[in-house]
Design a protein around this motif. Structure first.
Motif, PDB file in Angstrom:
ATOM      1  N   THR A  13      -3.268 -17.134  -6.210  1.00 30.51           N
ATOM      2  CA  THR A  13      -2.204 -16.186  -6.071  1.00 30.51           C
ATOM      3  C   THR A  13      -1.441 -16.675  -4.790  1.00 30.51           C
ATOM      4  OG1 THR A  13      -3.022 -14.218  -7.192  1.00 30.51           O
ATOM      5  CG2 THR A  13      -1.230 -13.848  -5.839  1.00 30.51           C
ATOM      6  N   GLY A  14      -2.108 -16.691  -3.875  1.00 26.85           N
ATOM      7  CA  GLY A  14      -1.509 -16.982  -2.585  1.00 26.85           C
ATOM      8  C   GLY A  14      -0.938 -18.498  -2.573  1.00 26.85           C
ATOM      9  N   PHE A  17       2.435 -18.198  -4.199  1.00 32.84           N
ATOM     10  CA  PHE A  17       3.670 -17.918  -3.107  1.00 32.84           C
ATOM     11  C   PHE A  17       4.042 -19.149  -2.376  1.00 32.84           C
ATOM     12  CE2 PHE A  17       2.513 -13.650  -4.093  1.00 32.84           C
ATOM     13  CZ  PHE A  17       3.614 -12.978  -3.846  1.00 32.84           C
ATOM     14  N   TYR A  29       6.650 -18.076   3.146  1.00 30.82           N
ATOM     15  CA  TYR A  29       6.095 -17.299   1.979  1.00 30.82           C
ATOM     16  C   TYR A  29       4.678 -17.962   2.032  1.00 30.82           C
ATOM     17  CZ  TYR A  29       9.980 -15.402  -0.557  1.00 30.82           C
ATOM     18  OH  TYR A  29      11.084 -14.671  -1.084  1.00 30.82           O
ATOM     19  N   ALA A  32       1.560 -15.346   2.395  1.00 27.60           N
ATOM     20  CA  ALA A  32       0.883 -14.687   1.499  1.00 27.60           C
ATOM     21  C   ALA A  32      -0.674 -14.937   1.129  1.00 27.60           C
ATOM     22  CB  ALA A  32       1.611 -14.626   0.087  1.00 27.60           C
ATOM     23  N   SER A  35      -3.046 -12.841   2.878  1.00 31.17           N
ATOM     24  CA  SER A  35      -3.370 -11.074   2.191  1.00 31.17           C
ATOM     25  C   SER A  35      -3.532 -11.295   0.745  1.00 31.17           C
ATOM     26  CB  SER A  35      -1.860 -10.461   2.457  1.00 31.17           C
ATOM     27  OG  SER A  35      -0.736 -10.953   1.798  1.00 31.17           O
ATOM     28  N   ALA A  36      -3.219 -12.175  -0.089  1.00 32.94           N
ATOM     29  CA  ALA A  36      -3.480 -12.209  -1.427  1.00 32.94           C
ATOM     30  C   ALA A  36      -4.937 -12.403  -1.850  1.00 32.94           C
ATOM     31  CB  ALA A  36      -2.702 -13.092  -1.962  1.00 32.94           C
ATOM     32  N   ILE A 148       6.958 -10.209   3.229  1.00 29.66           N
ATOM     33  CA  ILE A 148       5.958 -11.149   2.285  1.00 29.66           C
ATOM     34  C   ILE A 148       4.564 -11.044   2.291  1.00 29.66           C
ATOM     35  CG2 ILE A 148       5.391 -13.782   2.160  1.00 29.66           C
ATOM     36  CD1 ILE A 148       8.037 -14.301   3.402  1.00 29.66           C
ATOM     37  N   LEU A 149       4.130 -10.482   3.546  1.00 30.15           N
ATOM     38  CA  LEU A 149       2.582 -10.045   3.534  1.00 30.15           C
ATOM     39  C   LEU A 149       2.374  -8.822   2.470  1.00 30.15           C
ATOM     40  CD1 LEU A 149       1.614 -10.054   7.361  1.00 30.15           C
ATOM     41  CD2 LEU A 149       0.543 -11.487   5.569  1.00 30.15           C
ATOM     42  N   TYR A 151       3.877  -8.202  -0.031  1.00 32.72           N
ATOM     43  CA  TYR A 151       4.051  -8.660  -1.632  1.00 32.72           C
ATOM     44  C   TYR A 151       2.697  -9.507  -2.018  1.00 32.72           C
ATOM     45  CZ  TYR A 151       8.835  -7.417  -2.049  1.00 32.72           C
ATOM     46  OH  TYR A 151      10.288  -6.863  -2.096  1.00 32.72           O
ATOM     47  N   GLY A 152       2.268 -10.150  -0.890  1.00 29.36           N
ATOM     48  CA  GLY A 152       0.899 -10.862  -1.068  1.00 29.36           C
ATOM     49  C   GLY A 152      -0.177  -9.804  -1.506  1.00 29.36           C
ATOM     50  N   CYS A 153      -0.015  -8.596  -0.859  1.00 26.65           N
ATOM     51  CA  CYS A 153      -1.110  -7.855  -0.911  1.00 26.65           C
ATOM     52  C   CYS A 153      -0.819  -7.289  -2.376  1.00 26.65           C
ATOM     53  CB  CYS A 153      -0.797  -6.530  -0.047  1.00 26.65           C
ATOM     54  SG  CYS A 153      -1.220  -6.915   1.655  1.00 26.65           S
TER      55      CYS A 153
END
Length: 224
Positions: A13-14, A17, A29, A32, A35-36, A148-149, A151-153
């Motif tokens: 997922t990261g 991004f 991006y 991410a 956090s992802a 962006i962090l 959205y990564g979460c």
């Protein structure tokens, strides 16, 4: 799914991004990636036998001790040092009233059911409540990097929910309307089926930004 699968899907997922950022000249991006992966594993904090669940168990004692020390420090500061008993009474009341209400609620049938659902594995942590809260919170964030962090979460957490919905146990994604677990593919955890399902999910996640990039290369409306 197992923690290993969730972590791998979170990394994918990261990576998605990052690919999106590279193809859109927005390398930020890639943040991410921080956090992802973590949030792809976070929902299993409600499981005592996962790594993150064991960390929660160890830290819970520290949190309780910290709260007790905070109460004692507050009492000493306002009651003894400042002799401000009014403020002390307000603060202690504000702290103890919610605790008392939760305790009383836990004695009711509804409260027992709610608490059981909250603390059990694949309970409230496996619903869409927290990711929905992330999106709501994101509306008030102005900093692009922090956004962006977040959205990564969100994406990492959502990847966990989707992955677990592929298993036969499923997730209660329609809570609070119902606590029934929704299962899509009936995959058994720890089997070859899980590996295949996780690979397919990873392929879909990573290919999504690539597909978007390819679609943006052409004006498809001109072909209609």
């Amino acid at each position: 799914m197992t923690g290993k699968s969730h972590k791998t899907i979170g990394v994918a997922t990261g990576l998605a991004f990052t690919i999106y950022g590279v193809t859109n000249s927005a390398p930020e991006y890639a943040i991410a990636m921080l956090s992802a992966p973590f949030f792809a594993m976070l929902p299993d904090i409600d499981h005592n036998h996962t790594k993150i669940g064991k960390i929660r168990q160890k830290s819970s004692k520290f949190v309780v001790a910290a709260c007790i020390l905070a109460f004692v420090a507050t009492a000493i500061y306002y009651g003894w040092y400042l002799a401000d008993y009014t403020t002390l009474a307000i603060l202690l009341t504000a702290a103890f009233v919610p605790i008392a209400l939760i305790f009383l609620l836990s004695k009711t049938k509804f409260g027992k059911s709610a608490i059981k659902f909250t603390v059990k594995h694949r309970g409230i942590m496996h619903t869409l409540i927290l990711p929905a809260g992330m999106l709501f919170f994101a509306q008030y964030v102005d900093n692009r990097y922090f956004l962006i962090l977040i959205y990564g979460c969100f994406a990492g957490y959502l990847s966990h929910i989707v992955a677990d919905c592929l298993t036969k146990h499923g997730c209660p994604i329609f809570f609070p309307l119902t606590t029934k677990n929704i299962s899509i593919a009936k995959v058994s955890t720890g089997t070859k089926g899980e590996i295949i399902a996780s690979y397919i999910l990873i392929a879909v996640i990573v290919s999504a930004p690539i597909l978007l990039f390819l679609l943006n290369l052409y004006d498809w409306r001109a072909l209609l």
